[in-house]
Each structure stands twice: as structure tokens, then as C-alpha cells.
Design an enzyme around this catalytic site. Structure first.
Site, mmCIF file in Angstrom:
data_model
loop_
_atom_site.group_PDB
_atom_site.id
_atom_site.type_symbol
_atom_site.label_atom_id
_atom_site.label_comp_id
_atom_site.label_asym_id
_atom_site.label_seq_id
_atom_site.Cartn_x
_atom_site.Cartn_y
_atom_site.Cartn_z
ATOM 1 C CD GLU A 1 -0.030 -5.254 5.930
ATOM 2 O OE1 GLU A 1 0.041 -5.995 4.927
ATOM 3 O OE2 GLU A 1 -0.249 -4.032 5.860
ATOM 4 C CG HIS B 1 -3.067 -3.185 4.017
ATOM 5 N ND1 HIS B 1 -2.009 -2.510 4.571
ATOM 6 C CD2 HIS B 1 -3.821 -2.258 3.405
ATOM 7 C CE1 HIS B 1 -2.117 -1.219 4.300
ATOM 8 N NE2 HIS B 1 -3.203 -1.044 3.592
ATOM 9 C CB CYS C 1 -0.990 -0.052 1.151
ATOM 10 S SG CYS C 1 -2.422 0.989 0.848
HETATM 11 N N1 GLN Z 1 -3.796 6.366 1.091
HETATM 12 C C1 GLN Z 1 -2.496 6.094 1.621
HETATM 13 C C2 GLN Z 1 -1.411 6.875 0.901
HETATM 14 O O1 GLN Z 1 -1.657 7.477 -0.085
HETATM 15 C C3 GLN Z 1 -2.163 4.629 1.575
HETATM 16 C C4 GLN Z 1 -3.091 3.861 2.469
HETATM 17 C C5 GLN Z 1 -2.526 2.643 3.090
HETATM 18 O O2 GLN Z 1 -1.309 2.419 3.159
HETATM 19 N N2 GLN Z 1 -3.410 1.844 3.625
HETATM 20 O O3 GLN Z 1 -0.309 6.865 1.324
#
Ligand code: GLN
Length: 194
Positions: free
Chosen positions: A175, A173, A80
Site C-alpha cells: 500500500e 507494505h 506487516c
Molecule cells: N514492528 C511492528 C510490529 O511489531 C510492525 C511494523 C509495521 O507494521 N510496519 O507490530
């Protein structure tokens, strides 16, 4: 499994969840906050969180170049926000990325109404049932360069996981689930001996 030490970047975000899965798999875990923490690590995970904050802290702690050097040879996985900071470019990020992987990423790609969702995802290179993928204000990959292998797409066709040699990114994710298959998959990556 051979004993390895995996680093988890612990500046911000859900690093503790990655550590818990890694410990369950019996590997040594080290939190990384300073360049010296990278010494003798076998691989590194950059967790989810807020990519603007993580990139600001990476610069503040002098980690940008050390991480680039590390990623030349050692496996790195970004989930992410971690995927965003590993990308060559990311939309609406007022900071420099690490530019480790030849991918272009769109931040917060799924709009406000569906900020978060879960879906079953077919994942190339993983045996067994589809992965339960948790997306939280997730990015997507809108462009991959040569040498980047797409590993998973949403039904709509959007790319949400990719690998370039010993580098891995997932928009979701793993995790946050009980499924350790992706962590095991990452632990199977070898060093880049180029
Ligand atoms: N929206 C977040 C970003 O732009 C990422 C979200 C996340 O890691 N769950 O960094």
C-alpha cells in the site's frame, strides 16, 4: 469487475493508504472499527502499524471473535502488523493473536540497523516485474503449516509472503507503492465455501 465492498481495519496504522489503492481500483471501501462494520463485507484488510496496539484495540472493541468468524469464510489480508495479528503465534507479543493462519511469525525480525529497507521481490502468482517491497520494522515467517503456500522469499531465504486458501499475509507494505497488483490479486480471492 463485480462491485464489492472491502473492509479495512481502521483501529491504528496505515489503513488510509490501503483505502486509497482500493478506491483507485474502483471498489467500495468501509472502515472497520466495530463488529457491526463487518456485516455484508466481501473481504477485509488488516493494515500495518503496531501489532501490540492493534491487538489491544481488537480485544477492547470486541472484535476478536467476530473477526475469527468472518475469516472462516471471507478473504482476509494482513500486511506487516496485520500479518502478525493473523498468525498462529508471534514472538514478543504480550497479547493473544487472532490465530487465523497456520504460520509462526518473528516480530521486528530485521534488527535495528536495518529497521527499514526496500527490495525487488519475485512473487509467485503475480505476472510481470518483481514487486517493490517496502519493509518497515518488519516481521518474517519462520514456520508455515501444511496447507500454507509460500509466495515470496528474500534472497536470504526468509519467507515474507504466504497464502492459506482465502487468507493472505505479506511482511511488507504494497500500500506504500504505486503498484496495485497485490491488491488486485487479493480482490480475486473467492469465499471459502467449505
Ligand atoms: N514492528 C511492528 C510490529 O511489531 C510492525 C511494523 C509495521 O507494521 N510496519 O507490530
Amino acid at each position: 469487475m463485480q462491485m464489492v465492498t472491502v473492509g479495512v481495519l481502521a483501529l491504528q496504522g496505515d489503513f488510509a493508504e490501503h483505502e486509497a489503492i482500493l478506491r483507485r481500483l474502483g471498489v467500495d471501501v468501509r472502515e472497520v472499527r466495530l463488529p457491526s462494520d463487518l456485516t455484508d463485507l466481501d473481504s477485509l484488510i488488516i493494515p500495518g502499524g503496531e501489532s501490540t496496539t492493534i491487538s489491544r484495540l481488537l480485544a477492547m472493541y470486541g472484535l476478536m471473535q467476530p473477526l475469527r468468524d468472518f475469516a472462516q469464510h471471507k478473504p482476509v489480508w494482513g500486511t506487516c502488523a496485520g500479518m502478525i495479528v493473523m498468525a498462529k503465534t508471534a514472538t514478543n507479543l504480550d497479547r493473544e493473536t487472532l490465530n487465523l493462519m497456520d504460520i509462526e511469525v518473528v516480530r521486528n525480525a530485521f534488527g535495528r540497523q536495518i529497521d527499514s529497507f526496500e527490495t525487488a521481490l519475485a512473487f509467485d502468482e503475480l505476472d510481470g516485474e518483481p514487486v517493490k517491497a517496502v519493509f518497515i520494522r518488519a516481521p518474517l515467517i519462520r514456520q508455515v503449516g501444511e496447507g500454507v503456500k509460500v509466495l515470496a522469499r528474500l534472497d536470504s531465504g526468509e519467507v515474507v509472503a504466504a497464502r492459506q486458501g482465502h487468507l493472505l499475509v505479506t511482511a511488507f507494505h504494497p500500500e506504500l507503492t504505486d503498484d496495485a497488483r497485490l491488491h488486485k490479486y487479493f480482490l480475486s480471492f473467492g469465499d471459502n465455501d467449505d
